[in-house]
Design a protein around this motif. Structure first.
Motif, PDB file in Angstrom:
ATOM      1  N   ILE A  16       0.874  -1.180   0.000  1.00 19.17           N
ATOM      2  CA  ILE A  16       0.000   0.000   0.000  1.00 19.17           C
ATOM      3  C   ILE A  16       0.901   1.218   0.000  1.00 19.17           C
ATOM      4  O   ILE A  16       1.652   1.437   0.952  1.00 19.17           O
ATOM      5  CB  ILE A  16      -0.880   0.001   1.266  1.00 19.17           C
ATOM      6  CG1 ILE A  16      -1.734  -1.269   1.320  1.00 19.17           C
ATOM      7  CG2 ILE A  16      -1.750   1.240   1.311  1.00 19.17           C
ATOM      8  CD1 ILE A  16      -2.506  -1.429   2.629  1.00 19.17           C
ATOM      9  N   SER A  17       0.838   1.993  -1.057  1.00 16.39           N
ATOM     10  CA  SER A  17       1.738   3.143  -1.155  1.00 16.39           C
ATOM     11  C   SER A  17       1.011   4.444  -0.853  1.00 16.39           C
ATOM     12  O   SER A  17      -0.120   4.645  -1.290  1.00 16.39           O
ATOM     13  CB  SER A  17       2.320   3.216  -2.571  1.00 16.39           C
ATOM     14  OG  SER A  17       3.069   4.406  -2.707  1.00 16.39           O
ATOM     15  N   THR A  18       1.677   5.325  -0.103  1.00 19.28           N
ATOM     16  CA  THR A  18       1.148   6.682   0.085  1.00 19.28           C
ATOM     17  C   THR A  18       2.095   7.689  -0.572  1.00 19.28           C
ATOM     18  O   THR A  18       1.963   8.889  -0.377  1.00 19.28           O
ATOM     19  CB  THR A  18       0.960   7.030   1.584  1.00 19.28           C
ATOM     20  OG1 THR A  18       2.251   7.135   2.208  1.00 19.28           O
ATOM     21  CG2 THR A  18       0.133   6.000   2.305  1.00 19.28           C
ATOM     22  N   ALA A  19       3.056   7.184  -1.334  1.00 18.81           N
ATOM     23  CA  ALA A  19       4.038   8.056  -1.992  1.00 18.81           C
ATOM     24  C   ALA A  19       3.381   8.735  -3.193  1.00 18.81           C
ATOM     25  O   ALA A  19       2.380   8.249  -3.724  1.00 18.81           O
ATOM     26  CB  ALA A  19       5.227   7.215  -2.452  1.00 18.81           C
ATOM     27  N   PRO A  20       3.935   9.854  -3.646  1.00 18.79           N
ATOM     28  CA  PRO A  20       3.394  10.501  -4.854  1.00 18.79           C
ATOM     29  C   PRO A  20       3.379   9.521  -6.036  1.00 18.79           C
ATOM     30  O   PRO A  20       4.343   8.782  -6.241  1.00 18.79           O
ATOM     31  CB  PRO A  20       4.390  11.641  -5.104  1.00 18.79           C
ATOM     32  CG  PRO A  20       4.971  11.935  -3.759  1.00 18.79           C
ATOM     33  CD  PRO A  20       5.056  10.612  -3.065  1.00 18.79           C
ATOM     34  N   VAL A  21       2.279   9.534  -6.803  1.00 18.55           N
ATOM     35  CA  VAL A  21       2.095   8.487  -7.815  1.00 18.55           C
ATOM     36  C   VAL A  21       3.107   8.579  -8.952  1.00 18.55           C
ATOM     37  O   VAL A  21       3.390   7.579  -9.595  1.00 18.55           O
ATOM     38  CB  VAL A  21       0.679   8.496  -8.413  1.00 18.55           C
ATOM     39  CG1 VAL A  21      -0.356   8.216  -7.353  1.00 18.55           C
ATOM     40  CG2 VAL A  21       0.370   9.800  -9.125  1.00 18.55           C
ATOM     41  N   HIS A  22       3.632   9.784  -9.216  1.00 17.53           N
ATOM     42  CA  HIS A  22       4.561   9.849 -10.352  1.00 17.53           C
ATOM     43  C   HIS A  22       5.880   9.131 -10.043  1.00 17.53           C
ATOM     44  O   HIS A  22       6.695   8.916 -10.933  1.00 17.53           O
ATOM     45  CB  HIS A  22       4.780  11.297 -10.798  1.00 17.53           C
ATOM     46  CG  HIS A  22       5.555  12.138  -9.824  1.00 17.53           C
ATOM     47  ND1 HIS A  22       5.470  11.995  -8.463  1.00 17.53           N
ATOM     48  CD2 HIS A  22       6.429  13.141 -10.026  1.00 17.53           C
ATOM     49  CE1 HIS A  22       6.260  12.881  -7.882  1.00 17.53           C
ATOM     50  NE2 HIS A  22       6.855  13.572  -8.812  1.00 17.53           N
ATOM     51  N   LEU A  23       6.076   8.746  -8.762  1.00 15.03           N
ATOM     52  CA  LEU A  23       7.280   7.984  -8.408  1.00 15.03           C
ATOM     53  C   LEU A  23       7.063   6.486  -8.602  1.00 15.03           C
ATOM     54  O   LEU A  23       8.023   5.715  -8.625  1.00 15.03           O
ATOM     55  CB  LEU A  23       7.671   8.252  -6.943  1.00 15.03           C
ATOM     56  CG  LEU A  23       7.935   9.716  -6.593  1.00 15.03           C
ATOM     57  CD1 LEU A  23       8.268   9.846  -5.104  1.00 15.03           C
ATOM     58  CD2 LEU A  23       9.087  10.269  -7.435  1.00 15.03           C
ATOM     59  N   LEU A  24       5.809   6.049  -8.733  1.00 12.96           N
ATOM     60  CA  LEU A  24       5.538   4.604  -8.808  1.00 12.96           C
ATOM     61  C   LEU A  24       6.243   3.915  -9.984  1.00 12.96           C
ATOM     62  O   LEU A  24       6.764   2.797  -9.810  1.00 12.96           O
ATOM     63  CB  LEU A  24       4.029   4.330  -8.842  1.00 12.96           C
ATOM     64  CG  LEU A  24       3.300   4.476  -7.494  1.00 12.96           C
ATOM     65  CD1 LEU A  24       1.806   4.223  -7.669  1.00 12.96           C
ATOM     66  CD2 LEU A  24       3.870   3.532  -6.440  1.00 12.96           C
ATOM     67  N   PRO A  25       6.272   4.514 -11.184  1.00 16.32           N
ATOM     68  CA  PRO A  25       6.956   3.805 -12.275  1.00 16.32           C
ATOM     69  C   PRO A  25       8.410   3.475 -11.933  1.00 16.32           C
ATOM     70  O   PRO A  25       8.936   2.460 -12.372  1.00 16.32           O
ATOM     71  CB  PRO A  25       6.876   4.780 -13.441  1.00 16.32           C
ATOM     72  CG  PRO A  25       5.727   5.674 -13.126  1.00 16.32           C
ATOM     73  CD  PRO A  25       5.660   5.763 -11.628  1.00 16.32           C
ATOM     74  N   ARG A  26       9.045   4.350 -11.123  1.00 19.01           N
ATOM     75  CA  ARG A  26      10.445   4.080 -10.747  1.00 19.01           C
ATOM     76  C   ARG A  26      10.530   3.093  -9.604  1.00 19.01           C
ATOM     77  O   ARG A  26      11.500   2.355  -9.468  1.00 19.01           O
ATOM     78  CB  ARG A  26      11.143   5.382 -10.349  1.00 19.01           C
ATOM     79  CG  ARG A  26      11.717   6.096 -11.547  1.00 19.01           C
ATOM     80  CD  ARG A  26      12.503   7.299 -11.126  1.00 19.01           C
ATOM     81  NE  ARG A  26      11.627   8.466 -11.013  1.00 19.01           N
ATOM     82  CZ  ARG A  26      11.856   9.522 -10.236  1.00 19.01           C
ATOM     83  NH1 ARG A  26      12.918   9.544  -9.472  1.00 19.01           N
ATOM     84  NH2 ARG A  26      11.025  10.532 -10.206  1.00 19.01           N
ATOM     85  N   VAL A  63      -2.368  -3.223 -10.962  1.00 16.25           N
ATOM     86  CA  VAL A  63      -1.436  -4.284 -10.531  1.00 16.25           C
ATOM     87  C   VAL A  63      -2.051  -4.962  -9.302  1.00 16.25           C
ATOM     88  O   VAL A  63      -2.355  -4.280  -8.314  1.00 16.25           O
ATOM     89  CB  VAL A  63      -0.050  -3.701 -10.163  1.00 16.25           C
ATOM     90  CG1 VAL A  63       0.877  -4.786  -9.627  1.00 16.25           C
ATOM     91  CG2 VAL A  63       0.570  -2.994 -11.353  1.00 16.25           C
ATOM     92  N   ALA A  64      -2.227  -6.279  -9.362  1.00 19.87           N
ATOM     93  CA  ALA A  64      -2.865  -6.982  -8.235  1.00 19.87           C
ATOM     94  C   ALA A  64      -2.005  -6.839  -6.983  1.00 19.87           C
ATOM     95  O   ALA A  64      -0.779  -7.015  -7.029  1.00 19.87           O
ATOM     96  CB  ALA A  64      -3.055  -8.449  -8.586  1.00 19.87           C
ATOM     97  N   GLY A  65      -2.645  -6.487  -5.872  1.00 20.55           N
ATOM     98  CA  GLY A  65      -1.909  -6.365  -4.606  1.00 20.55           C
ATOM     99  C   GLY A  65      -1.205  -5.036  -4.433  1.00 20.55           C
ATOM    100  O   GLY A  65      -0.514  -4.833  -3.436  1.00 20.55           O
ATOM    101  N   LEU A  66      -1.375  -4.105  -5.373  1.00 29.37           N
ATOM    102  CA  LEU A  66      -0.787  -2.769  -5.198  1.00 29.37           C
ATOM    103  C   LEU A  66      -1.910  -1.756  -5.019  1.00 29.37           C
ATOM    104  O   LEU A  66      -2.790  -1.646  -5.874  1.00 29.37           O
ATOM    105  CB  LEU A  66       0.068  -2.378  -6.410  1.00 29.37           C
ATOM    106  CG  LEU A  66       0.662  -0.960  -6.333  1.00 29.37           C
ATOM    107  CD1 LEU A  66       1.647  -0.843  -5.169  1.00 29.37           C
ATOM    108  CD2 LEU A  66       1.365  -0.584  -7.633  1.00 29.37           C
ATOM    109  N   TYR A  67      -1.865  -1.037  -3.907  1.00 29.32           N
ATOM    110  CA  TYR A  67      -2.885  -0.031  -3.595  1.00 29.32           C
ATOM    111  C   TYR A  67      -2.175   1.300  -3.403  1.00 29.32           C
ATOM    112  O   TYR A  67      -1.061   1.337  -2.879  1.00 29.32           O
ATOM    113  CB  TYR A  67      -3.645  -0.424  -2.319  1.00 29.32           C
ATOM    114  CG  TYR A  67      -4.323  -1.767  -2.488  1.00 29.32           C
ATOM    115  CD1 TYR A  67      -5.621  -1.853  -2.966  1.00 29.32           C
ATOM    116  CD2 TYR A  67      -3.625  -2.949  -2.230  1.00 29.32           C
ATOM    117  CE1 TYR A  67      -6.223  -3.082  -3.174  1.00 29.32           C
ATOM    118  CE2 TYR A  67      -4.214  -4.186  -2.429  1.00 29.32           C
ATOM    119  CZ  TYR A  67      -5.514  -4.247  -2.910  1.00 29.32           C
ATOM    120  OH  TYR A  67      -6.103  -5.461  -3.132  1.00 29.32           O
ATOM    121  N   SER A  68      -2.823   2.373  -3.817  1.00 24.61           N
ATOM    122  CA  SER A  68      -2.215   3.690  -3.678  1.00 24.61           C
ATOM    123  C   SER A  68      -3.236   4.584  -2.974  1.00 24.61           C
ATOM    124  O   SER A  68      -4.335   4.797  -3.485  1.00 24.61           O
ATOM    125  CB  SER A  68      -1.870   4.231  -5.071  1.00 24.61           C
ATOM    126  OG  SER A  68      -1.016   5.335  -4.954  1.00 24.61           O
TER     127      SER A  68
END
Ligand SMILES: Cc1cc2nc3c(=O)[nH]c(=O)nc-3n(C[C@H](O)[C@H](O)[C@H](O)COP(=O)(O)OP(=O)(O)OC[C@H]3O[C@@H](n4cnc5c(N)ncnc54)[C@H](O)[C@@H]3O)c2cc1C
Length: 451
Positions: A263-273, A412-417
């Protein structure tokens, strides 16, 4: 209460932890709710402290300030178990500085014949809506849109309103009747009734502003008591590993940890990296956030602004908003003194971002004194200065379709933002809280299936 005892035993024995990236209100709420459901959460926070944007600072002279002025509701304080450390706020209001005058918001503006006539004309002949500028003209009339709404939207987003999605306006709108009703309730109850602070739950006279003694960060203390042992500080999540479109592990400070979900709370534009093993998130790299500088200045006296918040839709000013938090929360400054917070929209590395604190204080004081010349004589000196590269998600029309898709599902299964930057949405804390609880049901269902 031992929440874990209620959980299906198989989850506890077999499931790998759910990794939570970030210990702001979203990450902490998620961890607390997963624990309550008997799922093991592991919270990784890259910083040295929890809180994220809900951080507070207090100095030796008795001034307290947040990361930009923050206002919360009694319902959130109660939900977080922080009602007993929160004080009721008696008064909250907003005004707009325009052409040497200030207008109360929204009714002072609505009473201006020019703005009223233009709003009526727009209602009678609405135009096509292709972007935020069109949306503002239709909703408020061309005059108010050009003088107030468009300059403000452009200052906080850093983009022309013609390039912003109409969703920017839809997010901000609140009905006139509702506003009238809630304002009247404030007068009658002597409490600052919330208006526009929650979209997930209804607003009513019983939902009003409170503020914790010692700063907004204290709201998270009760949650920390419950799940503090699940948090690893100074632990940056460097990678989220995906295999066959499912999250399988994370890498934290160089160590790989198998997880059942992330579960990510980071800014979404960082997710691809961050995410390795899929290209499904690549389009998020184009999403932009608006960096912001918050400049605090101290003054002799109290209630120097017409109301708690003053919007400044003047493109020649460095700031677009000034907040006098002690107007509403007198205990945030020593008696007989006050503190004004100036919001400056900027870009990382630009002239404002690289300016010295002294220079920032000077341009804010000069700008303030163009509106209220008499305040120069009351100036004491600068307070804390804060900067963040990720204050506001910018809804560019160019990626609006992708934004709406992402709001439904990461793909992506199991990835939540989740959370403000994780959902890429202008969310305040109460909405983050309720939305996160709802999302945790999805996480629990997913992890349950995986076992
Ligand atoms: C100017 C301004 C005024 C506001 N005013 C109000 C208000 O009046 N009322 C209100 O309710 N809300 C207000 N808000 C919004 C509120 O502050 C935020 O919505 C809320 O604090 C966001 O919480 P979060 O948990 O989603 O994110 P954050 O608080 O940003 O937490 C995310 C955390 O993740 C960590 N992190 C990021 N990447 C990684 C990584 N790779 N590994 C590990 N950790 C990582 C970060 O260090 C951070 O601690 C305001 C916001 C701003 C900008």
């Amino acid at each position: 209460m031992n929440f874990a005892a209620k959980a299906p035993a198989i989850w506890r024995r077999l499931a790998k932890p759910v990794a939570i990236i970030g210990a702001g209100i979203a990450g902490l709420t998620a961890a607390f709710d997963l624990e309550r459901r008997g799922l093991q959460a592991a919270v990784f926070e890259s910083g040295r402290a929890v809180g994220g944007m809900a951080s507070s600072f207090k100095d030796a002279e008795g001034y307290t300030y947040d990361f930009g002025a923050h206002f919360v509701s009694n319902r959130l304080a109660e939900a977080l178990g922080a009602a007993d450390i929160s004080r009721t706020v008696g008064r909250y209001g907003e005004a707009v500085a325009l052409g040497g005058r200030s207008y109360s918001y929204p009714f002072g503006l609505a009473a201006s014949p020019r703005y009223a006539a233009s709003a009526v004309a727009a209602r009678l002949r609405p135009g096509e809506v292709a972007n935020a500028a069109d949306w503002f003209r239709n909703a408020y009339g061309a005059a108010l849109a050009e003088d107030v709404a468009i300059p403000l939207a452009e200052a906080w987003s850093g983009a022309p309103a013609s390039k912003l999605s109409p969703a920017v306006g839809q997010k901000l709108s609140a009905g006139v009747l509702k506003t009238l009703y809630l304002k009247a309730a404030s007068r009658l109850t002597g409490r600052a009734v919330c208006n526009g602070y929650s979209h997930e739950m209804p607003e009513s006279p019983g939902i009003y502003h409170v503020y914790p003694e010692g700063g907004v960060s204290r709201l998270l203390e009760p949650t920390m008591k419950q799940i503090g042992h699940r948090i690893a500080l100074e632990s940056r999540v460097e990678r989220i590993f995906v295999e066959r479109d499912r999250v399988v592990a994370v890498k934290v400070n160089g160590r790989e940890i198998g997880v059942s979900a992330a579960i990510s709370t980071a800014p979404v534009h960082l997710l691809p990296r961050l995410v390795e093993g899929t290209d499904r998130l690549d389009a998020l790299g184009a999403f932009r956030y608006r960096p912001m500088i918050f400049v605090n200045l101290r003054f002799e006296g109290r209630n120097l602004l017409p109301d708690t918040m003053l919007w400044v839709p003047d493109r020649s000013q460095p700031f677009f908003r000034i907040t006098e938090a002690p107007f509403s929360m007198p205990w945030l400054a020593p008696e007989g003194r006050t503190q004004l917070t100036f919001d400056i929209g900027c870009e990382v590395g630009d002239a404002h971002w690289t300016m010295s604190d002294e220079e920032l204080a000077r341009i804010c004081l000069d700008g303030l004194c163009r509106i209220y010349p008499h305040l120069r004589a009351r100036y004491i000196g600068p307070g804390g200065m804060l900067k963040t590269p990720f204050a506001y998600p910018v809804y560019l029309a160019s990626y609006e379709r992708r934004r709406q898709d992402f709001a439904r599902d990461t793909g992506v299964a199991g990835l939540y933002s989740i959370g403000r930057n994780g959902e890429f949405a202008h969310l305040l804390m109460e909405d983050i809280y309720w939305r996160t609880l709802k999302r945790m049901q999805h996480v629990a269902d997913y992890v349950g299936q995986e076992v």
